[in-house]
Design a protein around this motif. Sequence first.
Motif, short mmCIF file in Angstrom:
data_model
loop_
_atom_site.label_atom_id
_atom_site.label_comp_id
_atom_site.label_asym_id
_atom_site.label_seq_id
_atom_site.Cartn_x
_atom_site.Cartn_y
_atom_site.Cartn_z
N LEU A 1 0.95 7.40 -0.82
CA LEU A 1 1.46 8.76 -1.02
C LEU A 1 1.74 9.02 -2.50
O LEU A 1 1.28 10.01 -3.08
CB LEU A 1 2.73 8.97 -0.19
N VAL A 2 2.44 8.11 -3.14
CA VAL A 2 2.78 8.28 -4.56
C VAL A 2 1.53 8.15 -5.43
O VAL A 2 1.37 8.90 -6.39
CB VAL A 2 3.89 7.29 -4.98
N ASP A 3 0.63 7.25 -5.08
CA ASP A 3 -0.62 7.13 -5.83
C ASP A 3 -1.43 8.42 -5.76
O ASP A 3 -1.98 8.88 -6.76
CB ASP A 3 -1.47 5.97 -5.31
N TYR A 4 -1.50 9.01 -4.58
CA TYR A 4 -2.25 10.24 -4.40
C TYR A 4 -1.64 11.38 -5.22
O TYR A 4 -2.34 12.09 -5.94
CB TYR A 4 -2.30 10.63 -2.91
N VAL B 1 7.96 14.68 -1.71
CA VAL B 1 7.23 13.41 -1.63
C VAL B 1 8.06 12.29 -2.27
O VAL B 1 8.19 11.21 -1.69
CB VAL B 1 5.86 13.53 -2.34
N LEU B 2 8.63 12.56 -3.42
CA LEU B 2 9.43 11.53 -4.10
C LEU B 2 10.68 11.18 -3.31
O LEU B 2 11.08 10.01 -3.26
CB LEU B 2 9.78 11.99 -5.51
N GLU B 3 11.30 12.16 -2.67
CA GLU B 3 12.46 11.88 -1.83
C GLU B 3 12.08 11.01 -0.64
O GLU B 3 12.80 10.07 -0.28
CB GLU B 3 13.10 13.19 -1.37
N PHE B 4 10.94 11.32 -0.02
CA PHE B 4 10.45 10.49 1.09
C PHE B 4 10.21 9.07 0.60
O PHE B 4 10.64 8.11 1.23
CB PHE B 4 9.16 11.09 1.67
N HIS B 5 9.53 8.95 -0.51
CA HIS B 5 9.24 7.64 -1.08
C HIS B 5 10.53 6.85 -1.32
O HIS B 5 10.63 5.68 -0.94
CB HIS B 5 8.45 7.79 -2.39
N ASP B 6 11.50 7.48 -1.95
CA ASP B 6 12.75 6.79 -2.26
C ASP B 6 13.51 6.38 -1.00
O ASP B 6 14.23 5.39 -1.00
CB ASP B 6 13.65 7.67 -3.13
#
Length: 156
Positions: free
Chosen positions: A57-60, A102-107
């Motif tokens: 997700l973060v790479d995309y 997206v960043l919140e999900f990642h974290d």
Amino acid sequence: MLEGCKTAQERWGGVHVIIDRWLDQRRQLVEMWTYLRERGDFTPTDTPSIQRFCELLVDYVSAGHFTVYEQLALEAKEFHDDGAVVLLNTLLPLVDESTQIVLEFHDKYDTKQHCNSQLEALPFSLQALTLVMMERFQYEDQLIEELHEAHSEESA
């Protein structure tokens, strides 16, 4: 969602190597997403898959921000296409809004400890992220389509 991903790659797959790679990243992301959504109940044994999804997700999203959008902007300027520049200036802020989610999900799910403490919430988090990303994919597809059409017509 996976079918839409395939359609986008078929429509614009040959436009540019950077976009090809990015659309392939999207396909991988959506495949992992589909796998996770079909899992239903999550256990600590799912943590590596969830962490892999976070990585994809973060790479995309990063590839979009730091490579693809920049390339599309350069092409729009190179072709002196004011409409494409206006479109970029209109759609990129909408895409940027989803980046924070997206960043919140990642974290929330990026580490084993974070992930295992939030497993019960994961199906709801995935559902919310799905809505955000589907909208983001539409904006991104519109950027690619509009810029590709403008450039194809100008170069023809």
